[in-house]
Design a protein around this motif. Structure first.
Motif, PDB file in Angstrom:
ATOM      1  N   ARG A   1      71.534  20.090  13.719  1.00  0.00           N
ATOM      2  CA  ARG A   1      72.644  20.757  14.396  1.00  0.00           C
ATOM      3  C   ARG A   1      73.042  20.023  15.667  1.00  0.00           C
ATOM      4  O   ARG A   1      74.223  19.984  16.033  1.00  0.00           O
ATOM      5  CB  ARG A   1      72.255  22.205  14.733  1.00  0.00           C
ATOM      6  CG  ARG A   1      71.955  23.069  13.522  1.00  0.00           C
ATOM      7  CD  ARG A   1      73.177  23.243  12.658  1.00  0.00           C
ATOM      8  NE  ARG A   1      72.885  24.001  11.454  1.00  0.00           N
ATOM      9  CZ  ARG A   1      73.769  24.226  10.505  1.00  0.00           C
ATOM     10  NH1 ARG A   1      75.000  23.759  10.626  1.00  0.00           N
ATOM     11  NH2 ARG A   1      73.442  24.902   9.413  1.00  0.00           N
ATOM     12  N   ALA A   2      72.048  19.450  16.360  1.00  0.00           N
ATOM     13  CA  ALA A   2      72.351  18.731  17.600  1.00  0.00           C
ATOM     14  C   ALA A   2      73.223  17.513  17.330  1.00  0.00           C
ATOM     15  O   ALA A   2      74.018  17.116  18.183  1.00  0.00           O
ATOM     16  CB  ALA A   2      71.053  18.313  18.279  1.00  0.00           C
ATOM     17  N   VAL A   3      73.090  16.900  16.159  1.00  0.00           N
ATOM     18  CA  VAL A   3      73.941  15.769  15.788  1.00  0.00           C
ATOM     19  C   VAL A   3      75.411  16.191  15.754  1.00  0.00           C
ATOM     20  O   VAL A   3      76.306  15.411  16.095  1.00  0.00           O
ATOM     21  CB  VAL A   3      73.504  15.201  14.426  1.00  0.00           C
ATOM     22  CG1 VAL A   3      74.518  14.202  13.890  1.00  0.00           C
ATOM     23  CG2 VAL A   3      72.132  14.544  14.544  1.00  0.00           C
ATOM     24  N   LEU A   4      75.666  17.431  15.366  1.00  0.00           N
ATOM     25  CA  LEU A   4      77.030  17.953  15.284  1.00  0.00           C
ATOM     26  C   LEU A   4      77.505  18.578  16.590  1.00  0.00           C
ATOM     27  O   LEU A   4      78.645  19.020  16.680  1.00  0.00           O
ATOM     28  CB  LEU A   4      77.115  19.011  14.178  1.00  0.00           C
ATOM     29  CG  LEU A   4      76.755  18.553  12.769  1.00  0.00           C
ATOM     30  CD1 LEU A   4      76.769  19.729  11.817  1.00  0.00           C
ATOM     31  CD2 LEU A   4      77.697  17.463  12.301  1.00  0.00           C
TER      32      LEU A   4
ATOM     33  N   ALA B   1      82.305  17.857   9.297  1.00  0.00           N
ATOM     34  CA  ALA B   1      81.539  19.071   9.557  1.00  0.00           C
ATOM     35  C   ALA B   1      81.631  19.488  11.018  1.00  0.00           C
ATOM     36  O   ALA B   1      81.559  20.672  11.341  1.00  0.00           O
ATOM     37  CB  ALA B   1      80.071  18.863   9.167  1.00  0.00           C
ATOM     38  N   ALA B   2      81.813  18.505  11.923  1.00  0.00           N
ATOM     39  CA  ALA B   2      81.932  18.813  13.345  1.00  0.00           C
ATOM     40  C   ALA B   2      83.345  19.212  13.735  1.00  0.00           C
ATOM     41  O   ALA B   2      83.602  19.517  14.904  1.00  0.00           O
ATOM     42  CB  ALA B   2      81.487  17.605  14.171  1.00  0.00           C
ATOM     43  N   GLY B   3      84.274  19.216  12.770  1.00  0.00           N
ATOM     44  CA  GLY B   3      85.643  19.619  13.049  1.00  0.00           C
ATOM     45  C   GLY B   3      86.518  18.512  13.572  1.00  0.00           C
ATOM     46  O   GLY B   3      87.572  18.778  14.146  1.00  0.00           O
TER      47      GLY B   3
ATOM     48  N   PRO C   1      80.234  13.928  18.814  1.00  0.00           N
ATOM     49  CA  PRO C   1      80.281  15.375  19.008  1.00  0.00           C
ATOM     50  C   PRO C   1      78.962  15.950  19.483  1.00  0.00           C
ATOM     51  O   PRO C   1      78.922  17.039  20.052  1.00  0.00           O
ATOM     52  CB  PRO C   1      80.637  15.905  17.615  1.00  0.00           C
ATOM     53  CG  PRO C   1      80.109  14.862  16.680  1.00  0.00           C
ATOM     54  CD  PRO C   1      80.300  13.556  17.388  1.00  0.00           C
ATOM     55  N   GLY C   2      77.856  15.245  19.225  1.00  0.00           N
ATOM     56  CA  GLY C   2      76.536  15.746  19.592  1.00  0.00           C
ATOM     57  C   GLY C   2      75.746  14.727  20.380  1.00  0.00           C
ATOM     58  O   GLY C   2      76.264  14.071  21.280  1.00  0.00           O
ATOM     59  N   VAL C   3      74.481  14.552  20.014  1.00  0.00           N
ATOM     60  CA  VAL C   3      73.570  13.724  20.797  1.00  0.00           C
ATOM     61  C   VAL C   3      73.636  12.249  20.425  1.00  0.00           C
ATOM     62  O   VAL C   3      73.060  11.420  21.123  1.00  0.00           O
ATOM     63  CB  VAL C   3      72.121  14.232  20.641  1.00  0.00           C
ATOM     64  CG1 VAL C   3      71.970  15.619  21.240  1.00  0.00           C
ATOM     65  CG2 VAL C   3      71.688  14.236  19.183  1.00  0.00           C
TER      66      VAL C   3
END
Length: 418
Positions: A211-214, A407-409, A109-111
């Motif tokens: 936050r970037a992880v998500l 958490a990322a949905g 979802p992220g980086v």
């Protein structure tokens, strides 16, 4: 969407390599939102060693006029020898290379992908965050680097410049000692302000990387708001680790100094450096643990020690390589500007001989500009690698990837249901 990752300390302490919440513990569901499509239930069975798996169900018949090798099938790929590979291209229909059995690709979802990370993925995640979230990352590091370099420039110009003039003019001992004390005091003050700015930048960057992880973006104001409650604790953690290193060095070197024994002093130094390095890596993940788990200083130290346990050499290697890379990048940026400044504005060879070249305004300004650019680039990479190492260790030991996916949905991530 709930974008708050489960950073809190888990209630149990799983053993190394054990990831709680394994897929077999979870009920089947409609399938994860971000995960790849799974093969139909019952379509494949585990083959015997050295033997290809026979098909359990007959594959769908091709349309008239089409051969097996040309039939596109439901998932867009051609039917293989024992079944359809679907979109992944595997020979037996399971994700992986041709003729290989593998696991479905992890959600990203992220980086970073939500699975244990390799060296390249950690470095790439740090750089990718700086590139894709530059509106949040670069203003923080640019402001900190600019303030520190301006103060450092003024200190070098006046405090260090007075030292050079005093040494050249042959002033008396008292004035020379006074100038040295003033210069050292100024350098200590600059070092303290640089450390303080680094602490603030590290705290805010930690929140941005989390936050970037998500896959979500954090603004500068949001990063400040989230990190501010832990700033004093982070300062205390940094101060405690610094004082601990100084105290350890003093204990090991003092016997040789007191006895005026060079051999004993050398032994103390030989013991000191490996021991400080070991402690540095052992507690290297305390900062993200403190910020993201909202813990206390000593709990963060304990968490870092537990996460690093058993993987010290791996974390040491990644940290060392990161520092080497960022050091080379800094040198490439800073040194050419410094040399040009000293050559053009430092008074030539005469200025290099008497030491005034390094305190000329032009040389200081060009060197300061280079340092600002270098720190603006290097600081987020160092902070990002530390945060991603922390995330990686929690994924490996505590199954944090499942919590991050929720958490990322990403619904039902990690289940076996189709």
């Amino acid at each position: 969407m709930n974008d708050s990752p489960g950073w809190a300390t888990p209630g149990s302490d799983p053993s190394d390599g054990e990831r709680p919440g394994a897929p077999t513990d979870r009920p089947a569901s409609d399938g994860p939102k971000w995960s790849a499509e799974q093969p139909p239930a019952g379509q494949w069975t585990s083959p015997a060693p050295g033997q290809a798996p026979p098909p359990q169900d007959p594959p769908p018949q091709p349309q008239q006029g089409q051969g097996w090798e040309q039939h596109p099938g439901q998932y867009g790929g051609q039917y293989g020898q024992y079944g359809y590979p679907g979109q992944y291209g595997g020979q037996y229909g399971y994700p992986g290379g041709p003729g290989q059995w593998g696991q479905p690709p992890a959600a990203k979802p992220g980086v970073i992908p939500l699975r244990p990370l390799g060296l390249g993925e950690i470095l790439d995640g740090a750089v990718a965050t700086m590139r894709s979230h530059w509106r949040s990352v670069l203003p923080i590091t640019l402001v900190v680097a600019t303030v520190v370099q301006v103060l450092s420039l003024l200190t070098q110009k006046y405090a260090m410049g007075d030292l050079a003039v005093a040494g050249e003019s042959g002033t008396d001992i008292d004035e020379a000692v006074n100038d040295i004390v003033v210069a050292l005091g100024a350098l200590v003050g600059i070092g303290f302000l640089a450390a303080l700015g680094g602490i603030v930048a590290t705290a805010m960057l930690t929140m941005i990387y989390s936050r970037a992880v998500l896959g979500t973006t954090s603004t500068v104001s949001a990063a400040w708001r989230e990190s501010r409650p832990q700033l004093l604790r982070l300062f205390g953690l940094t101060l405690l680790m610094g004082l601990g290193a100084i105290l350890l060095g003093a204990v090991l070197l003092a016997p040789g100094l007191i006895a005026e024994d060079p051999g004993l002093f050398a032994v103390g130094a030989i013991v000191m450096f490996p021991l400080i390095t070991w402690l540095w890596i052992k507690f290297s993940l305390a900062s993200p643990a403190l910020m993201l788990e909202r813990s206390t200083v000593f709990k963060a130290l304990g968490r870092s020690s537990k996460l690093v346990q058993g993987t010290w050499w791996r974390i040491f290697g990644i940290t060392l390589l990161t520092n080497i890379i960022t050091g080379i990048v800094s040198a490439i940026i800073v040194w050419p500007l410094t040399i040009v400044g000293m050559a053009v504005y430092g008074g030539g060879l005469a200025g290099l001989e008497d030491g005034t070249a390094s305190t000329a305004w032009g040389a200081l300004v060009l060197s300061g500009i280079g340092s600002i650019i270098a720190q603006t680039i290097v600081m987020p990479i160092l902070a990002g690698v530390t945060v991603l190492l922390y995330v990686d260790q929690r994924i490996r030991r505590e199954g944090l990837d499942l919590e991050l996916a929720r958490a990322a949905g990403i619904e039902n991530y990690g289940t076996t249901g189709g």
